[in-house]
Design an enzyme around this catalytic site. Sequence first.
Site, PDB file in Angstrom:
ATOM      1  N   LYS A  64      39.205  33.733  35.296  1.00 35.47           N
ATOM      2  CA  LYS A  64      39.362  33.078  36.606  1.00 35.47           C
ATOM      3  C   LYS A  64      38.835  31.650  36.644  1.00 35.47           C
ATOM      4  O   LYS A  64      39.316  30.853  37.442  1.00 35.47           O
ATOM      5  CB  LYS A  64      38.725  33.910  37.706  1.00 35.47           C
ATOM      6  N   ARG A  94      27.482  41.708  47.914  1.00 36.30           N
ATOM      7  CA  ARG A  94      28.882  41.290  47.992  1.00 36.30           C
ATOM      8  C   ARG A  94      29.701  42.575  48.125  1.00 36.30           C
ATOM      9  O   ARG A  94      29.386  43.400  48.971  1.00 36.30           O
ATOM     10  CB  ARG A  94      29.268  40.424  46.778  1.00 36.30           C
TER      11      ARG A  94
HETATM   12  C1  LIG Z   1      33.860  36.617  38.314  1.00 38.04           C
HETATM   13  C2  LIG Z   1      33.704  38.060  38.138  1.00 38.04           C
HETATM   14  C3  LIG Z   1      33.300  38.572  36.889  1.00 38.04           C
HETATM   15  C4  LIG Z   1      32.932  37.678  35.721  1.00 38.04           C
HETATM   16  O1  LIG Z   1      31.769  36.964  36.004  1.00 38.04           O
HETATM   17  P1  LIG Z   1      31.043  36.063  34.879  1.00 38.04           P
HETATM   18  O2  LIG Z   1      29.717  35.756  35.459  1.00 38.04           O
HETATM   19  O3  LIG Z   1      31.897  34.857  34.699  1.00 38.04           O
HETATM   20  O4  LIG Z   1      30.963  36.889  33.656  1.00 38.04           O
HETATM   21  C5  LIG Z   1      33.219  39.948  36.749  1.00 38.04           C
HETATM   22  N1  LIG Z   1      33.501  40.767  37.787  1.00 38.04           N
HETATM   23  C6  LIG Z   1      33.884  40.323  38.997  1.00 38.04           C
HETATM   24  C7  LIG Z   1      34.183  41.305  40.078  1.00 38.04           C
HETATM   25  C8  LIG Z   1      34.000  38.954  39.223  1.00 38.04           C
HETATM   26  O5  LIG Z   1      34.385  38.509  40.416  1.00 38.04           O
END
Ligand SMILES: *Cc1c(COP(=O)(O)O)cnc(C)c1O
Length: 330
Positions: free
Chosen positions: A36, A131
């Site tokens: 992302k 969250r």
């Molecule tokens: C962004 C996200 C991740 C990955 O997070 P990082 O800190 O970049 O490893 C994993 N799970 C969810 C639900 C996320 O939104």
Amino acid sequence: MKYPRIIIDLSKIEANARVAVEAGREHSINIIGVTKACLGAPEVGRAMLAGGVAGLSDSRVSNLRRLRSAGLPGQLMLLRLPMLSEVDDVVELADASLNTSPDVIERLGQAAAVTGRRHGVIIMVETGDAREGVTPAGVAPLAVAAEMADGVDFLGVGTNVACLTGCPPSAVNLELLAEAAHVAAETIGRPLAVVSGGNSSAWRLLREGGLPEEVNELRLGEAILLGRETAEGTHIPEMLEDAFLLEAEIIESLPGRNGHHIAALGLQDTAVDDLIPLDPGWQVVKGSSDHLVLRRDTDPSPIGSTIVFRPGYQSLLRAMTSPFVEKHYV
Ligand SMILES: *Cc1c(COP(=O)(O)O)cnc(C)c1O
């Protein structure tokens, strides 16, 4: 050459993914690569897959579409809870998604059934980040809903920590997840396929063997992309920190202004607070929409020269999603 540009070294992303995959393998944990921060760039996804990740995931349907359209193999997962208004796209583009609502799960199943597909559902459990996620008491009823829904394969449970509050994961968070996994498995009368233990903030626990044995998956973005764990924000020693470099051009450098410079880079290009100049002679002063003010107390840099930064996660995400930043893959 066009500036600003971000230089993306795919072999470094692949190498970091391989380190993550091997660390996971030691504890029987599948690593899912998260794209992302890169607008779902297929090049980045392909590098993660070449490093051995078990699948890719992204928070946005449009990013999953980019990955799918490029013909990348393997499973795709949607990270953000699906909007009711996008369930048709979700089942078309994602093999699985993270969920907390029985209504959304039912609608995903209906949308999947209409097109002869099945959609995988992971129930998110809130374990301390404030969250997404149901309370531990909410797991059993939702597991029943997912198990009963037409068109849905109930895969398991997951949690996400340290995104909103920055609180690192602990044995306590993850015991709540492990407990939720047991409750869900007992409720539906079979073991779960997936217990997804979190993001790059869980890296250290993974390394130290501190994850509960129930956890069999981590979703890693920042660790693979920037070589950093996010519980304490430190460099992962065996990973490369410079898979991405952001380069900008100097547009003002005047004699008599005491080290003052301006680079053609601003908030329309990136987040300016977590840019680290590679050359420690530079100091970032402040940025506005289109200008980045810098100081350089040693030799001045002439107009037309360039400055290179290591982006943090926010600046990476903003640079990769800005139409003004040239993406240069090497
Ligand atoms: C962004 C996200 C991740 C990955 O997070 P990082 O800190 O970049 O490893 C994993 N799970 C969810 C639900 C996320 O939104």
